[in-house]
Design an enzyme around this catalytic site. Sequence first.
Site, PDB file in Angstrom:
ATOM      1  N   LYS A  35     -28.590  -0.285 -36.337  1.00  0.00           N
ATOM      2  CA  LYS A  35     -27.993   1.026 -36.542  1.00  0.00           C
ATOM      3  C   LYS A  35     -26.682   1.082 -35.761  1.00  0.00           C
ATOM      4  CE  LYS A  35     -29.316   5.905 -36.021  1.00  0.00           C
ATOM      5  NZ  LYS A  35     -30.365   6.808 -35.476  1.00  0.00           N
ATOM      6  N   HIS A  77     -24.834   3.884 -35.199  1.00  0.00           N
ATOM      7  CA  HIS A  77     -24.533   5.213 -34.682  1.00  0.00           C
ATOM      8  C   HIS A  77     -25.740   5.714 -33.879  1.00  0.00           C
ATOM      9  CE1 HIS A  77     -26.666   5.799 -38.484  1.00  0.00           C
ATOM     10  NE2 HIS A  77     -27.101   6.944 -37.984  1.00  0.00           N
TER      11      HIS A  77
END
Length: 247
Positions: free
Chosen positions: A122, A124
């Site tokens: 991921k 973010h």
Amino acid sequence: MASTEQDTSDSKQSFLSLCHAHSILQFGTFTVKSGRISPYFFNAGSFCTASLLSALGDAYARTIIDACKPTTSGGASLEFDVIFGPAYKGIPLCAIASVSLARLAPAEFGQKEWCFNRKEAKDHGERGTLVGAEMKGKRVLVIDDVITNGAAKREAVTIIQAAGGILAGMIVAVDRQETISDDAEGDKGRKSALGALREEYGVPMVAIITLSDIVQYSKARLGEAEMSALRAYRERYGSADALAQPV
């Protein structure tokens, strides 16, 4: 048989009965991941109701609790800080097992942590591929459904080590107790995937149920043709630990 051993045996048979009743454990003709034609199949994905998932969580929790007790054989008992569920099936398994541990034995396990990994990083928020408790410097227990050749479990160990964790043990729902190779000869060659991992890493590795448990359960429930197929499969592919147990 000691009362605790009898309780464990009864618990396994009750769990198998539940699995059979809900077609989680099936008997027939199935091609499994190894390519072998198996007379039985265990589908952990079929624990698809709240009550079935709760029963599975309790089965994992009781197996973990038993593994943490002092052993009479001189082997090491399980000690861990974090439960790790490898993506994807391991994610709900580590979550429900953690909930059941906290409910069944809150004093000993209520503060145990859990985490899982993502297949894709991921970019973010918290970023990275790991979600939940940190593993660095902690003893980590891997939880998963079924073990076939051990490749996925070794991948889980690599993830733990990369995060600075220490492998404490592994627990799976089913140990098929099968040889890794089709041409295994003698006890030395008749290692199961779980047995090979246990020898490789030197930590406790246990299963809720094994092929031996399934054979015992089936005696009073299957017809002669189905039992013959199950015994023949065990004789052909069974690991040394499976063949050492009477059926």
